[in-house]
Structure formats: structure tokens, C-alpha cells
Motif scaffolding. Structure first.
Motif, mmCIF file in Angstrom:
data_model
loop_
_atom_site.group_PDB
_atom_site.id
_atom_site.type_symbol
_atom_site.label_atom_id
_atom_site.label_comp_id
_atom_site.label_asym_id
_atom_site.label_seq_id
_atom_site.Cartn_x
_atom_site.Cartn_y
_atom_site.Cartn_z
ATOM 1 N N ARG A 191 0.827 -1.207 0.000
ATOM 2 C CA ARG A 191 0.000 0.000 0.000
ATOM 3 C C ARG A 191 0.859 1.255 0.000
ATOM 4 N N LEU A 192 1.975 1.227 0.628
ATOM 5 C CA LEU A 192 2.859 2.394 0.726
ATOM 6 C C LEU A 192 3.448 2.733 -0.649
ATOM 7 N N ARG A 193 3.795 1.737 -1.426
ATOM 8 C CA ARG A 193 4.354 1.979 -2.769
ATOM 9 C C ARG A 193 3.327 2.671 -3.664
ATOM 10 N N THR A 194 2.083 2.241 -3.612
ATOM 11 C CA THR A 194 1.036 2.838 -4.444
ATOM 12 C C THR A 194 0.765 4.295 -4.055
ATOM 13 N N LEU A 195 0.698 4.567 -2.781
ATOM 14 C CA LEU A 195 0.425 5.936 -2.324
ATOM 15 C C LEU A 195 1.554 6.888 -2.677
ATOM 16 N N GLY A 196 2.782 6.439 -2.649
ATOM 17 C CA GLY A 196 3.912 7.305 -2.993
ATOM 18 C C GLY A 196 3.859 7.747 -4.441
ATOM 19 N N GLU A 197 3.500 6.846 -5.330
ATOM 20 C CA GLU A 197 3.413 7.209 -6.747
ATOM 21 C C GLU A 197 2.273 8.198 -6.995
ATOM 22 N N GLU A 198 1.132 7.981 -6.364
ATOM 23 C CA GLU A 198 0.009 8.894 -6.554
ATOM 24 C C GLU A 198 0.301 10.292 -6.019
ATOM 25 N N ALA A 199 0.951 10.414 -4.852
ATOM 26 C CA ALA A 199 1.271 11.720 -4.283
ATOM 27 C C ALA A 199 2.259 12.480 -5.149
ATOM 28 N N LEU A 200 3.263 11.811 -5.695
ATOM 29 C CA LEU A 200 4.254 12.458 -6.547
ATOM 30 C C LEU A 200 3.610 12.979 -7.827
ATOM 31 N N THR A 201 2.700 12.223 -8.409
ATOM 32 C CA THR A 201 2.011 12.651 -9.628
ATOM 33 C C THR A 201 1.175 13.903 -9.369
ATOM 34 N N ALA A 202 0.471 13.969 -8.238
ATOM 35 C CA ALA A 202 -0.371 15.129 -7.907
ATOM 36 C C ALA A 202 0.468 16.380 -7.676
ATOM 37 N N GLU A 203 1.600 16.281 -7.026
ATOM 38 C CA GLU A 203 2.457 17.444 -6.780
ATOM 39 C C GLU A 203 3.039 18.002 -8.073
ATOM 40 N N ARG A 204 3.404 17.114 -9.006
ATOM 41 C CA ARG A 204 3.918 17.574 -10.299
ATOM 42 C C ARG A 204 2.838 18.308 -11.083
ATOM 43 N N ALA A 205 1.598 17.865 -11.004
ATOM 44 C CA ALA A 205 0.499 18.538 -11.695
ATOM 45 C C ALA A 205 0.287 19.952 -11.174
ATOM 46 N N VAL A 206 0.423 20.175 -9.845
ATOM 47 C CA VAL A 206 0.272 21.509 -9.271
ATOM 48 C C VAL A 206 1.335 22.456 -9.798
ATOM 49 N N GLU A 207 2.582 22.040 -9.812
ATOM 50 C CA GLU A 207 3.661 22.904 -10.275
ATOM 51 C C GLU A 207 3.525 23.223 -11.766
ATOM 52 N N ALA A 208 3.094 22.254 -12.563
ATOM 53 C CA ALA A 208 2.931 22.497 -13.996
ATOM 54 C C ALA A 208 1.829 23.517 -14.271
ATOM 55 N N TYR A 209 0.731 23.461 -13.537
ATOM 56 C CA TYR A 209 -0.376 24.395 -13.759
ATOM 57 C C TYR A 209 0.008 25.815 -13.350
ATOM 58 N N LYS A 210 0.768 25.953 -12.274
ATOM 59 C CA LYS A 210 1.232 27.285 -11.846
ATOM 60 C C LYS A 210 2.127 27.914 -12.907
ATOM 61 N N SER A 211 2.976 27.110 -13.518
ATOM 62 C CA SER A 211 3.874 27.638 -14.550
ATOM 63 C C SER A 211 3.102 28.071 -15.781
#
Length: 776
Positions: free
Chosen positions: A230-250
Motif C-alpha cells: 500500500r505504501l508503494r502505491t500511495l507514494g506514486e500517486e502523491a508524486l504525480t499530484a504534486e507535479r500537476a500543481v507545479e505544472a499548472y502554476k507555470s
């Protein structure tokens, strides 16, 4: 009954233990505590000795009773499942209820636990657990077999399991109970050996905990494998969401500071500044309106400046307007005076009115100038407000363009934070699970291990000693109270006030003078001093107030003088009589000290010795005197011929010379000649201090009421009986009515700490040593 003094206030005459009911609520508890502390300080020796004897009796009892030691171990009950599993589970873990705790208690006291501990510690052959051990059931079985003459020997077990007798004796000594309403179980085990009792109690707790550890270890291992995936799956999902935030701000060029967009911060700041600018504009407009309202009136009319104060602080604080208004008011006053004197149409009155009109015009000119200043401030504030409004409109317009992008950013950031928080939570659980898998820890644990008892549990030492100590203290307090009640002498000021219904004017400490100084003072008196009737110049005990102005003794004498001058009777106390109930209570020393203190303050004072049968004052001050008050009364000598004077303080002394036994001293003191003598003394001196005989042995004091304005009663501390003083005052009602108070003389200040909480530490012994005197 004692004659009450009508000149005393209720508060002064009320004793300490008779506090009014309306004052008991505030000060009653404090006074009771103070009295208890004083009583304990006074009778502590009796209380301690009695308590020690009773406690020693309790110790002897404890020595004779055989000891039994009990070891205690406390175990905390917890959930058998891991905490992270309970949080992730859809169904909550059932709470530890009363039924479950009772179940655990039965498990601890079960035969299985007993067998495990007996086998582990090899207790089968121990004397306490054999068939004829010290338990009650084994003892009863032994008595029955001894009575039937059929004793049985314990059979040795053919296997490793202990016998029924050993298990029964073990369980008789074992007890387990819940501590209050908590999840803590207390296991007790009793034995004649304290070390063995502690070892068995700890072994019982460890046997119970080992079973809990086995169950938890299996649950922890299963949960760890599930958390890893479960920890491996959550880490990938959190990293994807953070990258989406930074891309939209740019993409949308969004910049934030402190978690808020720059545009929003700018709008907030401009709103604050706009509110302040509007308030300033409103204030300037109101001030300008008041100026215009005042300027609209005609300066020619006298009432035109009536509303000048309503303009505001600028007009009232203007020095020009203030000066003009003062001159205008002066002209108004002059115009009113002249109008009343010569008429309103007189030329002088008309000229004053013209000048008043000119002053009003000048005031209006100054107000007009202030109005222009206020108008300028208003226009400046209005311009500032309009500028801020324009900037705010521009900022709002720019902020609206980025609102839709901010909504999207917030949604992306919220999802990223949720995923990151969930990942951190699972990471912590995984780390804890990994640690528990290698070293499992049960929440059911020993929170207080058993140790070898240092004290026996039977009999209860604290209970027996507590009863002995408390009983001894109670008996000691009772004996001390009886002893205290039997002490019928004066010890404290409150005791004196309660017994005599008189205010205690002062607590005079013991004051002693070395005999060597007293003899030296008499030897230094020359023949010339005797001829001029001059008192010795060397300090004596009666001059202590002059030689020790800062001592505790002098301060006590000052209290007496203050009471004389400020008597509640509101009359002049010029003639003061000093008396006592019994001889040798120190009234002569008090009289001389009061006289020396008053004369040292600049007053004319004479001290008269009216103790015709025992003139101790004359024997101490003027032992060489040959004539005295009796000769003046008989007309043999004039007053000036028998007076003695102190060259240091100008104190006058009228002695009493005893040529033989005085048989009718009371008739002499009631004769008309002594009344004339005292009238002459009243006219010549500010204060007349009279040393009178004691009340109890003689009746002389009772006839001095026409001569004396007020009396002071001297009572010796720690010696004079209360009943004696009460009887003396009862037999002299005229004297009792004129008493302004009593003095507690020869007070032992150190001993007073055992009777009262009052104690002055400001005056130390250095004052006495400095002047060559000693005080105890």
C-alpha cells in the motif's frame, strides 16, 4: 462584676475570643489558626512527650506480632491487536470492558498459571507450598488428620506437574484485583520470605504477558506485508499530484507569498488604507461643517460666539482665540458693572460695547483662518481617498482574471496534500510495524514490578503507628489544654483585655540596670547637688527612655503616652495616676519612665510620690531628701523648698519622706490641702505624673479620684493572678471608671513568642548594648 469603662469604644474593649459575628466570617478562621499555633508553641513539650510515649507503646505491639510480607506487581491490560491495524480497520476494536477485565483476572488466578510458575521456579518442595504449609486450608487438613491419628505424608509426584496440595497452597497466597476503574491489574502474593514473594509475583505477571506477545507477533507480521504494498502505491500517486500543481502554476503565471496570491494581499492592504482614508475625510468634513456653521452667524450680535466651544479642540486650544476670549470676557464684566452704575446709554458703556464688537470680529477672523486650514485638510483627505479607490478598482479588476485559475490550483493542491499526508501516515505505520516484527512489544506490560517488601503487611505498621501517633497527639493536646487552663496569670494583651475589659496600652519589656552603675550614680552625687536639690546625672533605670530612645522599652513607654494624650474621653488628661494591683509590679519605674519621656519632648512635667507608706520612687531618685509632700501639706515647707530637679531633662520631683509609720495615709490624701497643692501643680506644669500605692493591700488610691484625671494600671507579666486584679478593680469602682487602660509590665519578649504571634524584631539588642543597659 467589673465596672465597665463608658469612655472606651466597643472595639477597644472587646476581647480577642469575643469577635462580633459579622466579623467572624472574614477573620474567624485566621484568628483560630493563630491561636492554635500560639498554643502549640507554648505547650509543644507536653504534646511531644505524650505522643512519644503512646507511639512507643505502638512500636512494642508491632514488635510482638509475627510478620507477613506481601509483594505487589501491577499489569496494564491493552488491545491484543496492533494500533495501526485498529486505525485502518472498518470495524473498531471493542473496548476493554468489565467482563473482559474479569476474564483476565480469572486467567491470572487459574491453575494453568499456578502450574507454570511452580514448575518454572521449582516450588513443589518449598515448605510454604507443601501439604502442611502455612495456608489455612492445609492447616485445617493437618488438624483433622492429627485428631484422627492418621497422618498422611505427601506423595511425591510421578510427573513434572505439582500436586493438588501445592497448587492449593499457591492459590491461597495469590490474589488479583482491578485498581479502581482503570485497566490496571494488581497481583499480590504473600509469603514469610519477602524475596520469594517478589520473585513469584513477577513470574506470574511475565507468564501472563508471554501469551499476549505470541498473539501480537503473528498479527504484526501479517500487517507489515500489507502496508509495504500500500505504501508503494500511495507514494506514486502523491508524486504525480504534486507535479500537476507545479505544472499548472507555470502555465498560468501564478505567484503566491506566504500561502496567499499576491493580488489578494494587495487588495487586503488597499481596503485597509481606504477605510482609514474615508474615516479621515469624514472627520475633516465634520470639522469644516462646524466652522461654517459658526461663521454663518453675525459677529455683531453678542451671542454669535456662544457656540465657539462646539467647533472643536483646534479653536479651544488656539492661544490667539483664548487670549481674545479672556479680554472679551473682561470687557463683558466691565460693561455689566458700568451699566448697573451709570446706565446702558452712557458713553463709556457704548465704547466698551464697540470694543466688544471689535473683539468678536477678531475672534471670527481667527476662526475663519482655522476654517480655511480645515478646508485644505478636507480637500487633501478627499484626494487621497479617491486615489486609493482608483488603485483598488484596478487591483480588483486584475484579481478577477486569476480567480478561475486559483480555483483549479486549490483543488490540485488539496489533492496533493491529502495524498502526501496519507503517505506519511502509512510510512510511520510501516516503520513501527517493521520494528515490531523484529522485536514485538505487547501493550499488556508490567508497569510496576514487584520487589522485596521492606515492611511487613501484617500487622499494618502505618495503621498501628498512625493510631498511636494520632492518639498520642490527641492525649497530649488534652493534657496541654488542661495545663494551659490552670495558668491563671496574664500572658498576652488579648488575655488582659478579655479579663479586665480594658485596652492593653503597651507591652513593656523587662529592663534591668547593673548594680555597679546604680551604685556609681549615687556615689557621684556631690554635696553641692544635695544643697541645690539636683538629681544624679548618671543614667539610672528611670532614665532609660532618654538613654535608649530607639529601644523596644522606649517605644512601649511612647505607647502609654500616646494613649494618655488620645483618650476616647476627649478630655485633657493632665494629672495621670500610675497604680497596680500588688506591690513590686513595676509601677514606679513606669511612672518615672513616662515622666522622663514627656519632659524629654519639651513639656513641663513633675512626678509626685503619693505612696506615703512605701515611697519607693523617692528612695530611688532622691534618697537624701529630708522634706517632701507631707511637709508641704502641713505647711512646714513651701513647694519650691522640697522640689528636686533633673539637670539633664528639667524633670521636677516631689518626693515623700517617711520619718516613721504613717497610720492615716488615706486621710492625708483626701485632705483639702492636697487638693490645693494639686491645683497649684496643674497651673505650673503641663503634666503631673502621680506614683500611687497598689490597690489590693491599701485603700489610699480610692480617695485620689478628685485629684487625678485618669489612671493607668500596671500588671506584671507572668506573675500577677487574674483573679487578684479583677477583685482589686471590683473593690475600687471609682478608679475603674477612670482607667484608660492597663500596661503589661516586665514582659519577657522571647517567652511571648510562645503565647502570642506579635513580636517586634526592629529593636534588637544593639540598642541596649550601645547605651550600657541590658534588656531581657
Amino acid at each position: 462584676m467589673l465596672q465597665t469603662n463608658p469612655l472606651q469604644t466597643d472595639r477597644t474593649r472587646l476581647p480577642l475570643m469575643q469577635t462580633p459575628p459579622d466579623r467572624m466570617d472574614g477573620a474567624g478562621i485566621g484568628e483560630l489558626i493563630k491561636l492554635a499555633l500560639v498554643f502549640a508553641r507554648r505547650q509543644y513539650l507536653v504534646i511531644i512527650v505524650t505522643a512519644a510515649l503512646v507511639t512507643a507503646t505502638s512500636l512494642i505491639y508491632l514488635r510482638l506480632v509475627p510478620p507477613t510480607y506481601t509483594a505487589q506487581v501491577q499489569v496494564l491490560l491493552g488491545n491484543p491487536r496492533a494500533q495501526f491495524i485498529e486505525k485502518q480497520s472498518l470495524l473498531s476494536e471493542p473496548l476493554v470492558d468489565v467482563a473482559k477485565i474479569e476474564t483476565q483476572l480469572q486467567i491470572i488466578k487459574s491453575r494453568a498459571t499456578a502450574v507454570a510458575v511452580i514448575s518454572q521456579l521449582k516450588l513443589a518442595d518449598h515448605p510454604d507450598f507443601k501439604e502442611y504449609g502455612p495456608s489455612l486450608s492445609s492447616l485445617w487438613r493437618w488438624i483433622r488428620r492429627w485428631g484422627s491419628k492418621l497422618p498422611e505424608h505427601s506423595q511425591s509426584a510421578t510427573s513434572d506437574e505439582p500436586s493438588e496440595t501445592t497448587i492449593a497452597n499457591f492459590l491461597d497466597r495469590l490474589s488479583a484485583s482491578r485498581v479502581g476503574y482503570s485497566h490496571v491489574i494488581e497481583v499480590n502474593f504473600s509469603s514469610s520470605d519477602p524475596v520469594l514473594a517478589a520473585e513469584i509475583a513477577n513470574a506470574i505477571a511475565k507468564a501472563y504477558i508471554n501469551d499476549q506477545l505470541e498473539a501480537k507477533f503473528e498479527a504484526t507480521r501479517t500487517a507489515t506485508s500489507w502496508l509495504r504494498e500500500r505504501l508503494r502505491t500511495l507514494g506514486e500517486e502523491a508524486l504525480t499530484a504534486e507535479r500537476a500543481v507545479e505544472a499548472y502554476k507555470s502555465q498560468n503565471n501564478i505567484v503566491s507569498s506566504g500561502g496567499k496570491p499576491i493580488d489578494e494581499q494587495q487588495i487586503t492592504e488597499l481596503n485597509t488604507r481606504l477605510a482609514a482614508a474615508r474615516a479621515q475625510s469624514s472627520e475633516a468634513a465634520a470639522k469644516l461643517a462646524r466652522y461654517e456653521s459658526l461663521l454663518s452667524s453675525d459677529p455683531a450680535t453678542p451671542s454669535s460666539i456662544g457656540n465657539l466651544d462646539a467647533v472643536g479642540a483646534d479653536a479651544t486650544n488656539s492661544p490667539i482665540i483664548t487670549a481674545l476670549r479672556q479680554q472679551y470676557l473682561e470687557l463683558t464684566r466691565r460693561e455689566a458693572e458700568l451699566s448697573a452704575r451709570v446706565g446702558r446709554d452712557h458713553l463709556a458703556v457704548v465704547n466698551i460695547r464697540n470694543r466688544m464688537r471689535e473683539f468678536r470680529t477678531s475672534i471670527f477672523d481667527e476662526v475663519r483662518r482655522l476654517s480655511e486650514i480645515s478646508r485644505s485638510d478636507f480637500e487633501l483627505a478627499k484626494q487621497r481617498q479617491q486615489e486609493i479607490e482608483k488603485r483598488l478598482s484596478v487591483a480588483i479588476a486584475q484579481s478577477r482574471l486569476t480567480n478561475s485559475a486559483e480555483l483549479t490550483i486549490r483543488d490540485l493542491e488539496s489533492r496533493a496534500k491529502s495524498l502526501r499526508g496519507l503517505y506519511e501516515t502509512f510510512l510511520q505505520h510501516y516503520m513501527g510495524s517493521a520494528q515490531q516484527e523484529t522485536f514485538p512489544i505487547s501493550e499488556t506490560r508490567i508497569i510496576f514490578p514487584a520487589s522485596a517488601a521492606q515492611t511487613k503487611s501484617k500487622p499494618k505498621i502505618k495503621v498501628v503507628l498512625g493510631i498511636g501517633l494520632l492518639g498520642g497527639l490527641a492525649l497530649g493536646i488534652l493534657l496541654a489544654f488542661v495545663r494551659d487552663v490552670m495558668d491563671r496569670v496574664f500572658r498576652t494583651s488579648s488575655q488582659l483585655e478579655a479579663a479586665l475589659e480594658l485596652p492593653c496600652l503597651s507591652l513593656v519589656p523587662v529592663l534591668s540596670l547593673p548594680k555597679q552603675q546604680r551604685l556609681t550614680a549615687r556615689l557621684q552625687q556631690t554635696q553641692e547637688d544635695l544643697n541645690q536639690r539636683i538629681l544624679p546625672a548618671v543614667p539610672d533605670i528611670h532614665r532609660a527612655v532618654v538613654g535608649m530612645p530607639l529601644s523596644r522599652y522606649t517605644e512601649a513607654i511612647r505607647s502609654i503616652k500616646l494613649a494618655i494624650d488620645h483618650s476616647p474621653a476627649k478630655t485633657s488628661n493632665q494629672v495621670i495616676g500610675i497604680t497596680s494591683a500588688l506591690p513590686n509590679e513595676g509601677k514606679t519605674t513606669i511612672a518615672a519612665s513616662v515622666a522622663q519621656l514627656i519632659v524629654h519632648s519639651g513639656k513641663k512635667v513633675i512626678i509626685v510620690d503619693c505612696d506615703l507608706r512605701n515611697p519607693s520612687l523617692s528612695a530611688r531618685l532622691v534618697p537624701k531628701a529630708v522634706d517632701g509632700i507631707i511637709e508641704v501639706m502641713n505647711g512646714d515647707r513651701s513647694l519650691e523648698e522640697v522640689l528636686w530637679r533633673d539637670p539633664r531633662t528639667a524633670l521636677a520631683v516631689l518626693p515623700a519622706v517617711q520619718r516613721g509609720p504613717v497610720l492615716h495615709s488615706s486621710e492625708l490624701l483626701s485632705d483639702g490641702s492636697i487638693c490645693k497643692l494639686f491645683e497649684s501643680l496643674r497651673q505650673s506644669y503641663d503634666y503631673v505624673i502621680v506614683d500611687l500605692p497598689p490597690l489590693s493591700p491599701l485603700v489610699d488610691v480610692r480617695v485620689t479620684a478628685p485629684l487625678v484625671d485618669c489612671y493607668v494600671l500596671v500588671v506584671e507579666w507572668g506573675r500577677t493572678k487574674i483573679d487578684v486584679v479583677q477583685h482589686a478593680l471590683h473593690t475600687a469602682p471609682t478608679i475603674s471608671d477612670s482607667l484608660i487602660g492597663a500596661v503589661l509590665n516586665k514582659t519577657d519578649i522571647k517567652a511571648m513568642a510562645r503565647y502570642d504571634t506579635y513580636r517586634s524584631d526592629y529593636y534588637d539588642d544593639s540598642h541596649y548594648v550601645r547605651y550600657g543597659l541590658s534588656s531581657s
